[in-house]
Each structure stands twice: as C-alpha cells, then as structure tokens.
Design a protein around this motif. Structure first.
Motif, mmCIF file in Angstrom:
data_model
loop_
_atom_site.group_PDB
_atom_site.id
_atom_site.type_symbol
_atom_site.label_atom_id
_atom_site.label_comp_id
_atom_site.label_asym_id
_atom_site.label_seq_id
_atom_site.Cartn_x
_atom_site.Cartn_y
_atom_site.Cartn_z
ATOM 1 N N LEU A 269 32.615 13.807 51.758
ATOM 2 C CA LEU A 269 33.655 14.683 51.225
ATOM 3 C C LEU A 269 34.966 13.907 51.270
ATOM 4 C CD1 LEU A 269 34.844 17.443 50.330
ATOM 5 C CD2 LEU A 269 35.026 18.021 52.770
ATOM 6 N N PHE A 270 35.561 13.691 50.096
ATOM 7 C CA PHE A 270 36.831 12.972 50.010
ATOM 8 C C PHE A 270 37.935 13.953 49.628
ATOM 9 C CE2 PHE A 270 33.754 9.536 49.248
ATOM 10 C CZ PHE A 270 34.191 8.607 50.182
ATOM 11 N N LEU A 271 38.915 14.098 50.511
ATOM 12 C CA LEU A 271 40.032 15.019 50.299
ATOM 13 C C LEU A 271 41.311 14.251 50.012
ATOM 14 C CD1 LEU A 271 39.407 17.414 53.335
ATOM 15 C CD2 LEU A 271 38.817 17.860 50.937
ATOM 16 N N HIS A 272 42.187 14.864 49.215
ATOM 17 C CA HIS A 272 43.532 14.318 49.045
ATOM 18 C C HIS A 272 44.171 14.160 50.419
ATOM 19 C CE1 HIS A 272 47.672 13.761 48.106
ATOM 20 N NE2 HIS A 272 48.017 14.986 48.486
ATOM 21 N N GLN A 273 44.811 13.033 50.631
ATOM 22 C CA GLN A 273 45.350 12.701 51.947
ATOM 23 C C GLN A 273 46.798 13.181 52.087
ATOM 24 O OE1 GLN A 273 43.200 10.662 54.393
ATOM 25 N NE2 GLN A 273 41.994 11.939 52.991
ATOM 26 N N ALA A 274 46.956 14.455 52.354
ATOM 27 C CA ALA A 274 48.293 15.034 52.474
ATOM 28 C C ALA A 274 48.762 15.078 53.922
ATOM 29 C CB ALA A 274 48.312 16.435 51.882
ATOM 30 N N ASN A 275 47.852 15.395 54.817
ATOM 31 C CA ASN A 275 48.207 15.652 56.202
ATOM 32 C C ASN A 275 46.895 15.758 56.972
ATOM 33 O OD1 ASN A 275 48.473 17.599 58.485
ATOM 34 N ND2 ASN A 275 50.628 17.628 57.886
ATOM 35 N N LEU A 276 46.761 15.028 58.053
ATOM 36 C CA LEU A 276 45.493 14.987 58.769
ATOM 37 C C LEU A 276 45.116 16.354 59.341
ATOM 38 C CD1 LEU A 276 43.224 13.056 59.538
ATOM 39 C CD2 LEU A 276 44.430 12.610 61.688
ATOM 40 N N PHE A 277 46.095 17.075 59.889
ATOM 41 C CA PHE A 277 45.811 18.405 60.431
ATOM 42 C C PHE A 277 45.351 19.352 59.317
ATOM 43 C CE2 PHE A 277 47.278 22.731 61.549
ATOM 44 C CZ PHE A 277 46.478 22.947 62.655
ATOM 45 N N MET A 278 46.003 19.267 58.166
ATOM 46 C CA MET A 278 45.624 20.079 57.016
ATOM 47 C C MET A 278 44.189 19.774 56.593
ATOM 48 S SD MET A 278 47.316 20.035 53.192
ATOM 49 C CE MET A 278 48.974 20.330 53.821
ATOM 50 N N ASN A 279 43.867 18.498 56.502
ATOM 51 C CA ASN A 279 42.528 18.104 56.076
ATOM 52 C C ASN A 279 41.456 18.490 57.089
ATOM 53 O OD1 ASN A 279 43.702 17.112 53.798
ATOM 54 N ND2 ASN A 279 42.952 15.029 54.014
ATOM 55 N N THR A 293 33.720 12.885 56.352
ATOM 56 C CA THR A 293 35.008 13.166 55.708
ATOM 57 C C THR A 293 36.016 12.092 56.101
ATOM 58 O OG1 THR A 293 34.455 15.514 56.006
ATOM 59 C CG2 THR A 293 36.674 15.011 55.247
ATOM 60 N N PRO A 294 35.986 10.946 55.429
ATOM 61 C CA PRO A 294 36.873 9.828 55.803
ATOM 62 C C PRO A 294 38.335 10.127 55.488
ATOM 63 C CG PRO A 294 35.042 9.101 54.384
ATOM 64 C CD PRO A 294 35.093 10.589 54.316
ATOM 65 N N ASN A 295 39.224 9.457 56.217
ATOM 66 C CA ASN A 295 40.660 9.562 55.985
ATOM 67 C C ASN A 295 41.282 8.175 55.899
ATOM 68 O OD1 ASN A 295 41.284 12.568 56.268
ATOM 69 N ND2 ASN A 295 40.146 12.192 58.149
ATOM 70 N N SER A 296 42.324 8.057 55.080
ATOM 71 C CA SER A 296 43.080 6.803 55.002
ATOM 72 C C SER A 296 44.550 7.020 55.303
ATOM 73 C CB SER A 296 42.942 6.194 53.593
ATOM 74 O OG SER A 296 43.512 7.046 52.615
ATOM 75 N N ILE A 297 44.915 8.285 55.585
ATOM 76 C CA ILE A 297 46.323 8.623 55.752
ATOM 77 C C ILE A 297 46.970 7.909 56.936
ATOM 78 C CG2 ILE A 297 45.907 10.659 57.216
ATOM 79 C CD1 ILE A 297 48.167 12.027 55.545
ATOM 80 N N GLN A 298 46.175 7.535 57.931
ATOM 81 C CA GLN A 298 46.719 6.875 59.110
ATOM 82 C C GLN A 298 47.467 5.595 58.748
ATOM 83 O OE1 GLN A 298 43.595 7.864 58.615
ATOM 84 N NE2 GLN A 298 42.609 8.648 60.476
#
Length: 356
Positions: A269-279, A293-298
């Motif tokens: 699942l790839f989500l728009h990276q707006a905010n880690l808590f939000m995601n 559910t990977p993240n790149s926002i960091q």
C-alpha cells in the motif's frame, strides 16, 4: 466517486530525481531544539531535499526521464505521450510539457499536456495516460510528476516550511495488447476545500501586487507560528488531517470492494507522504500491515504529487523483484482532490534514483 478501468497497460520503469541540497529539521532556525524534536516525532520528517533556487521541477523530471529512457533503451521518436503534472511549472505560459518535449528531443508528434494537480496528481496522471493508450495509435508514454514547492513557502512559517521537499519523477508506461493487466481507479474532488491548501496571490483571481510581498504574522490558538506573504503556501493542517483520514480509507476500501480484493491480498500500500502520523492513522483504518506500507517522508518530506512514485523507487531501488506484486496507491490533498488505483507492478520494472 468515479470508478474507472483501463486494460493492457504496463509500467516499464519509474525514476526519481531530487536536489542534492539537504535541509535537516534539527538545523532549522525557526525551531528550538525541543520544537524540532516534537516536529520530527509528529510528522516523521528528519530531513528534506530542497531546490537551491535555480532548480525547477522540470529540471528534476528531465534528469529522471533521461535516466529511465536510457535504462529502458527506448527510442525517443517512439514516445507518443508526455504528461507533466505540477503546481510549480516553469512559467504561467507556455506549458512546461512542451518545453520538456523539446529538451528531451522527442518527436513533434508527441501529445503533450500540463496538469495542475498536487498530492493526487500521480493517480490522476496514471488514469489519464492509461485511458489515452487505449487508442492503439499511442503506445509509449512518460508521466512526469514533480514540484519544487519549497520555493513557494515562507522560511519563517513553522506550519508549512519544514514540511515540504522537492522532487521530480518519471513513470514510463506502455500499451501491450497481449498483457491481460487491468488498472482500476477511484477518483474524486471537492472544490469547497479551497482554503485548506492555497497560495492566495499570483493567479488571475488575485494578481500579484505590492501587498502580496508583505510578511504578515500567523497565529494559531493565540500562539505565533511565524510569518508569511500572500504569495506563499498556506496550509490549514487540521482541515487537511480531518479530510485525509476520512477520504483516504474510504477510497481504498471502496476500491478494494469494486475489484473484489481484500487488503490482505495486496502486497504493498503506497500512500501520499503528507505526514507520518496521518499515514499511520490511514493504514490502521484499512488494516494494512506496517511492513506493507512503506514511507519515504523521513528523508524527503512531503513532495506533493511526486511522493508516491518516489516512495516506490526508494522501496525497490535496491531490491530485485522476484515476482509481480499487487499494489494499491492513494493520493489526497490540495484541491481538494483524491484518487486511488489498484494495479500490478511487474518484476521486470526498472527503477532509478538520481540527484541534481
């Protein structure tokens, strides 16, 4: 929400390019040490790549396009479509897609189009290209999605400036009538959310004037959070959060129901990276596993429409896919607009990451 499908479409490659300049949250002068720590904990953003003031979104997309074209060994005269999605184009006019066609050396027969969309832009772009390619006279396409939104934020605004990074991405897409693939989309918009994310001055409605350049103090709950101009990005964080945690899970669940899937069937699942808590809130609502559910926002912050393809590249750049993978992607934000797509990423897809 509109449900749309397209068939016989394949992603052949995804490339991303970001500026070399890095800005760490802990180094921001607008934050005290404690404020920086709280911000990192709440948003997940440790650093961002931002333009030095000379690099535009088109430059980042151009570099990514050159890399993926070379990697795929595509001939430039075979590329039939170029879509550029950005809210930071080179000029008000002409369209940046026309300039990219020329800079890349593509055929003058290439279908070129600019689209002004932000956080949902990647999903909308995939939708548009996949349906354009149903016309069998069009076979290969480049979807360029990028922004240098940091150039439109006030460095004195604690509510906006630390959030946004810059990036450009290119997705190479091809029509193949022997490929049984199907892409399924959910698309929606709500223009009543105009004030949630907005640059007030600079367009035809409110043209730039002398007062547009004056800094004004910003207060939130009787506390100063900095200052900005009317030519800078304004963000109502609470409104965006409430919108996102409602519409994103609803879109994902509805998409899964329409395609007879469950979240357990989805590999990523790839989500728009707006905010880690939000995601994390969205992920828990749809009951997706954290490792799926990977993240790149960091490392990159919120990169607008580029955030989903950038996250995909970061996830797979050092991993050789052994099998095709099923994915759901969901973008949501400025407009307000949103979209989700269910598709497979084939194991043969090429990935590339570069810095400019």
């Amino acid at each position: 929400m509109a449900f749309i499908e397209a068939v016989n479409i394949s992603i052949k490659g995804i490339a991303a390019c970001v500026p070399k300049k890095i800005q760490k949250t802990s180094d921001l002068e607008i934050f005290s040490k404690k404020e920086a720590q709280v911000f990192e904990q709440n948003t997940g953003i440790k650093q961002r790549h931002i333009s030095d003031g000379t690099i535009c979104a088109s430059d980042l997309c151009l570099q990514a396009a050159k890399n993926i074209i070379q990697k795929l060994n595509w001939q430039k005269d075979e590329i039939d479509v170029l879509i550029f999605i950005s809210q930071t184009p080179d000029y008000i006019l002409p369209a940046t897609s026309n300039l990219l066609q020329n800079r890349l050396g593509l055929s003058q027969n290439c279908f070129c189009l600019d689209i002004s969309l932000g956080c949902s832009g990647y999903i909308y772009g995939l939708n548009l290209i996949s349906n354009l390619l149903q016309n069998k006279n069009l076979n290969k396409a480049l979807l360029m999605v990028g922004d240098t939104i940091s150039l439109y934020t006030s460095e004195y605004d604690k509510s906006v400036y630390p959030l946004f990074g810059d990036a450009g991405t290119v997705t190479a897409i091809e029509y193949q009538n022997k490929n049984p693939s199907k892409w399924s989309f959910i698309i929606g918009s709500d223009g009543s959310g105009l004030e949630a994310i907005k640059i007030n001055d600079g367009g035809a409605r409110n043209r730039t004037n002398s007062s547009s350049l004056l800094f004004q103090n910003i207060d939130f709950e009787d506390e100063s959070i900095g200052k900005r101009r009317d030519i800078d990005l304004q963000l109502r964080g609470i409104d965006v959060f409430n919108f996102a945690i409602k519409i994103a899970p609803k879109s994902i669940i509805e998409l899964l129901e329409n395609t007879n899937q469950t979240i357990e069937n989805v590999d990523y699942l790839f989500l728009h990276q707006a905010n880690l808590f939000m995601n994390e809130t969205i992920r828990k609502k749809v009951k997706a596993k954290k490792e799926k559910t990977p993240n790149s926002i960091q490392n990159f912050g919120n990169t607008n429409g580029a955030s989903i393809p950038l996250t995909i590249v970061q996830t797979f750049i050092e991993i050789k896919l052994e099998n095709d993978i099923s994915t759901v992607m969901c973008g949501f934000g400025v407009g307000l607009s949103w979209g989700a797509v269910s598709m497979k990423i084939e194991k043969s897809v090429q990935f590339d990451m570069s810095y400019l």
